[in-house]
Motif scaffolding. Structure first.
Motif, PDB file in Angstrom:
ATOM      1  N   LEU A 144     -11.118  -0.325   7.577  1.00 53.41           N
ATOM      2  CA  LEU A 144     -10.605  -0.429   8.942  1.00 53.41           C
ATOM      3  C   LEU A 144     -10.421  -1.894   9.289  1.00 53.41           C
ATOM      4  O   LEU A 144     -11.387  -2.650   9.381  1.00 53.41           O
ATOM      5  N   GLU A 145      -9.166  -2.296   9.445  1.00 61.55           N
ATOM      6  CA  GLU A 145      -8.858  -3.669   9.850  1.00 61.55           C
ATOM      7  C   GLU A 145      -8.536  -3.680  11.332  1.00 61.55           C
ATOM      8  O   GLU A 145      -7.716  -2.888  11.804  1.00 61.55           O
ATOM      9  N   THR A 146      -9.196  -4.552  12.064  1.00 56.99           N
ATOM     10  CA  THR A 146      -9.006  -4.627  13.508  1.00 56.99           C
ATOM     11  C   THR A 146      -8.299  -5.917  13.875  1.00 56.99           C
ATOM     12  O   THR A 146      -8.658  -6.989  13.384  1.00 56.99           O
ATOM     13  N   ARG A 147      -7.286  -5.792  14.717  1.00 52.14           N
ATOM     14  CA  ARG A 147      -6.541  -6.976  15.114  1.00 52.14           C
ATOM     15  C   ARG A 147      -6.170  -6.890  16.590  1.00 52.14           C
ATOM     16  O   ARG A 147      -5.586  -5.901  17.029  1.00 52.14           O
ATOM     17  N   VAL A 148      -6.548  -7.917  17.327  1.00 51.16           N
ATOM     18  CA  VAL A 148      -6.110  -8.014  18.714  1.00 51.16           C
ATOM     19  C   VAL A 148      -4.679  -8.554  18.688  1.00 51.16           C
ATOM     20  O   VAL A 148      -4.454  -9.717  18.373  1.00 51.16           O
ATOM     21  N   SER A 149      -3.717  -7.704  18.956  1.00 51.33           N
ATOM     22  CA  SER A 149      -2.309  -8.105  18.879  1.00 51.33           C
ATOM     23  C   SER A 149      -1.742  -8.257  20.278  1.00 51.33           C
ATOM     24  O   SER A 149      -2.055  -7.476  21.175  1.00 51.33           O
ATOM     25  N   ASP A 150      -0.919  -9.289  20.456  1.00 50.34           N
ATOM     26  CA  ASP A 150      -0.253  -9.441  21.743  1.00 50.34           C
ATOM     27  C   ASP A 150       1.165  -8.883  21.633  1.00 50.34           C
ATOM     28  O   ASP A 150       1.604  -8.437  20.570  1.00 50.34           O
ATOM     29  N   PHE A 151       1.897  -8.907  22.724  1.00 53.86           N
ATOM     30  CA  PHE A 151       3.210  -8.274  22.735  1.00 53.86           C
ATOM     31  C   PHE A 151       4.240  -9.038  21.902  1.00 53.86           C
ATOM     32  O   PHE A 151       5.284  -8.492  21.557  1.00 53.86           O
ATOM     33  N   LEU A 169       0.829  -1.203   0.000  1.00 55.96           N
ATOM     34  CA  LEU A 169       0.000   0.000   0.000  1.00 55.96           C
ATOM     35  C   LEU A 169       0.864   1.254   0.000  1.00 55.96           C
ATOM     36  O   LEU A 169       1.921   1.298   0.620  1.00 55.96           O
ATOM     37  N   ASP A 170       0.388   2.291  -0.672  1.00 59.39           N
ATOM     38  CA  ASP A 170       1.096   3.573  -0.684  1.00 59.39           C
ATOM     39  C   ASP A 170       0.763   4.416   0.541  1.00 59.39           C
ATOM     40  O   ASP A 170       1.621   5.103   1.081  1.00 59.39           O
ATOM     41  N   ARG A 171      -0.500   4.378   0.970  1.00 61.65           N
ATOM     42  CA  ARG A 171      -0.952   5.204   2.099  1.00 61.65           C
ATOM     43  C   ARG A 171      -1.610   4.287   3.130  1.00 61.65           C
ATOM     44  O   ARG A 171      -2.619   3.650   2.851  1.00 61.65           O
ATOM     45  N   PHE A 172      -1.026   4.264   4.295  1.00 64.28           N
ATOM     46  CA  PHE A 172      -1.419   3.274   5.301  1.00 64.28           C
ATOM     47  C   PHE A 172      -1.221   3.889   6.679  1.00 64.28           C
ATOM     48  O   PHE A 172      -0.254   4.619   6.914  1.00 64.28           O
ATOM     49  N   VAL A 173      -2.149   3.615   7.584  1.00 69.53           N
ATOM     50  CA  VAL A 173      -2.079   4.151   8.946  1.00 69.53           C
ATOM     51  C   VAL A 173      -2.224   3.009   9.944  1.00 69.53           C
ATOM     52  O   VAL A 173      -3.042   2.097   9.762  1.00 69.53           O
ATOM     53  N   VAL A 174      -1.412   3.059  10.981  1.00 73.15           N
ATOM     54  CA  VAL A 174      -1.547   2.142  12.117  1.00 73.15           C
ATOM     55  C   VAL A 174      -1.932   2.962  13.336  1.00 73.15           C
ATOM     56  O   VAL A 174      -1.289   3.969  13.651  1.00 73.15           O
ATOM     57  N   LEU A 175      -2.999   2.561  13.993  1.00 66.54           N
ATOM     58  CA  LEU A 175      -3.459   3.199  15.226  1.00 66.54           C
ATOM     59  C   LEU A 175      -3.534   2.119  16.289  1.00 66.54           C
ATOM     60  O   LEU A 175      -4.204   1.103  16.099  1.00 66.54           O
ATOM     61  N   THR A 176      -2.817   2.293  17.395  1.00 62.48           N
ATOM     62  CA  THR A 176      -2.817   1.283  18.451  1.00 62.48           C
ATOM     63  C   THR A 176      -3.381   1.878  19.737  1.00 62.48           C
ATOM     64  O   THR A 176      -3.077   3.017  20.092  1.00 62.48           O
ATOM     65  N   ILE A 177      -4.207   1.096  20.407  1.00 63.89           N
ATOM     66  CA  ILE A 177      -4.754   1.515  21.699  1.00 63.89           C
ATOM     67  C   ILE A 177      -4.478   0.419  22.714  1.00 63.89           C
ATOM     68  O   ILE A 177      -4.612  -0.769  22.442  1.00 63.89           O
ATOM     69  N   GLY A 178      -4.045   0.839  23.883  1.00 64.07           N
ATOM     70  CA  GLY A 178      -3.724  -0.089  24.951  1.00 64.07           C
ATOM     71  C   GLY A 178      -3.303   0.696  26.165  1.00 64.07           C
ATOM     72  O   GLY A 178      -4.011   1.605  26.616  1.00 64.07           O
ATOM     73  N   LEU A 209      -6.199  -1.003  13.104  1.00 55.89           N
ATOM     74  CA  LEU A 209      -6.420  -0.739  14.525  1.00 55.89           C
ATOM     75  C   LEU A 209      -5.948  -1.956  15.298  1.00 55.89           C
ATOM     76  O   LEU A 209      -6.461  -3.061  15.119  1.00 55.89           O
ATOM     77  N   ALA A 210      -4.937  -1.765  16.148  1.00 57.00           N
ATOM     78  CA  ALA A 210      -4.332  -2.894  16.843  1.00 57.00           C
ATOM     79  C   ALA A 210      -4.042  -2.521  18.287  1.00 57.00           C
ATOM     80  O   ALA A 210      -4.269  -1.391  18.724  1.00 57.00           O
TER      81      ALA A 210
END
Length: 395
Positions: free
Chosen positions: A366-373, A214-223, A334-335
């Motif tokens: 909007l792709e949502t992923r529960v990511s662990d450490f 992808l040319d334009r991509f954003v990662v937003l993480t909440i925790g 969103l991770a």
């Protein structure tokens, strides 16, 4: 091969492909990220002549970085010279990645394509930099035991990192000016790269994950905190200072929103991070409740948790819509450990996004992923691949 005293299997062949020329590096990265690729496709992508491509790929094949593979769908009896696309030898080198939190170190061992082949966690009894470096060295030995010597080691830390070697400031660890790369290199004998954990996570997703191609991509993480990463032209936009940690504290989503210990009134951090969501419930009820319990109570319709979670969901919808309005990304990932919010109030988030976008605007992917450490540790390993082995430019 033979076992060394450090527990590594020592290779009899060259340990590294360095130094790669800029042209060789471009070919290696293109195949690593997008391969297997035919020579025709590589030449087209990099605007190379067939002769130039042959000159660049020959040493990469000889040194074991690239290999010729059969074309998918090739059959016996096919007329003409068989096509042999190029691919990387993914298990030819291994890389270590670590994510340091305030009380635990999470570690992984990956292949050249960032596939996790081993993982390990260790609790931190203390946050003294030397003791943390000792833990990292011990985990390096355990993860590498019986395997070839790793080609490099990456470390992700929440906070400001200077020169990919020094932790300028990490509020989670209480560190300032810690030369972490040097401390770990001294104990392991491996080349080390240190980076902000969100930046490392973004790099991994850009090369091997949700942002691949992808040319334009954003990662937003909440925790525990709020992280943001922007990719333009397929490359991560580097932080010019401490804005990764600072933008959410000053991005006001509701000027009449909650006032919490961390972040200005109604800021993204005040509304969305796990500690501040817990703070709001504790301030209203006098009970210290865990995040998962808050989400479960909200799903069950308990008024106070439902109000706090509803406000967080609306805030997230506004934040995603504003990012989409200004950046126009092809996808937003969103991770983080806080994305369980989407399971409970995802409809509120999606409705709020629509309400804050032009009616004719393209839908937000909007792709949502529960990511662990361990996913964050994998990001640090990708930094090691980029910087220490392939010599990719600072991005």
């Amino acid at each position: 091969m033979e076992e060394s005293g450090a527990g590594f299997v020592v290779r009899t062949q060259a340990e590294s492909w360095l130094p790669l020329s800029p042209g060789e590096r471009s070919v290696a990265i293109e195949v690593l990220v997008h391969g297997p690729l035919s020579r025709t496709e590589i030449a087209r992508r990099l605007d190379l002549s067939p002769g130039s491509l042959t000159r660049l790929t020959k040493p990469l094949i000889q040194e074991g970085l690239l290999v010729e593979v059969e074309e998918a769908g090739a059959t016996e009896g096919r007329q003409g010279r068989p096509s042999q696309p190029l691919d990387v030898v993914a298990d030819s080198r291994h890389f270590l990645g670590f994510k340091i939190t305030d009380d635990t170190v999470y570690g992984v061992l990956t292949t050249l394509r960032s596939e996790i082949v081993a993982r390990l966690d260790r609790s931190l009894a203390a946050r003294d930099p030397g003791e943390v470096a000792d833990v990292l060295a011990g985990m390096t030995r355990e993860l590498s035991r019986g395997r070839p010597r790793p080609a490099g080691l990456g470390i992700g830390v929440g906070g400001l990192v200077e020169g990919r070697s020094v932790v300028g400031e990490s509020p989670f660890l209480g560190w300032r000016g810690v030369p972490l790369a040097a401390l770990v290199e001294e104990r392991t004998g491996l080349p080390v790269v240190v980076e902000n954990d969100t930046a490392a996570f973004v790099e991994a997703e850009t090369w091997f994950g949700a942002g691949r191609g992808l040319d334009r991509f954003v990662v937003l993480t909440i925790g525990a905190g709020l992280g943001y990463g922007l990719v333009l032209g397929g490359r991560r936009v580097p932080y010019s200072g401490d804005e990764d940690r600072g933008f959410g504290r000053h991005w006001i989503l509701d000027p009449y929103g909650p006032l919490t210990p961390d972040g200005r009134r109604g800021s993204a951090v005040s509304l969305l991070t796990i500690p501040n969501i817990r703070y709001q419930v504790r301030a209203a009820t006098g009970r210290d409740v865990g995040y998962e319990e808050i989400l479960a109570s909200a799903a069950a319709g308990e008024p106070m948790p439902a109000r706090v979670v509803g406000e967080a969901a609306r805030a997230l919808g506004i934040l995603v819509a504003q990012i989409a309005n200004f950046v126009m990304p092809q996808k937003i990932l969103l991770a983080g450990e806080g994305v369980g919010l989407m399971k409970v109030a995802g409809d509120v988030v999606e409705n709020t996004i629509r309400d804050n976008r032009h009616p004719r605007a393209a839908p937000v992917v909007l792709e949502t992923r529960v990511s662990d450490f361990h996913d964050w540790a994998r990001g640090a390993a990708v930094l090691a691949i980029q910087v220490l082995v392939l010599g990719a430019a600072q991005v």
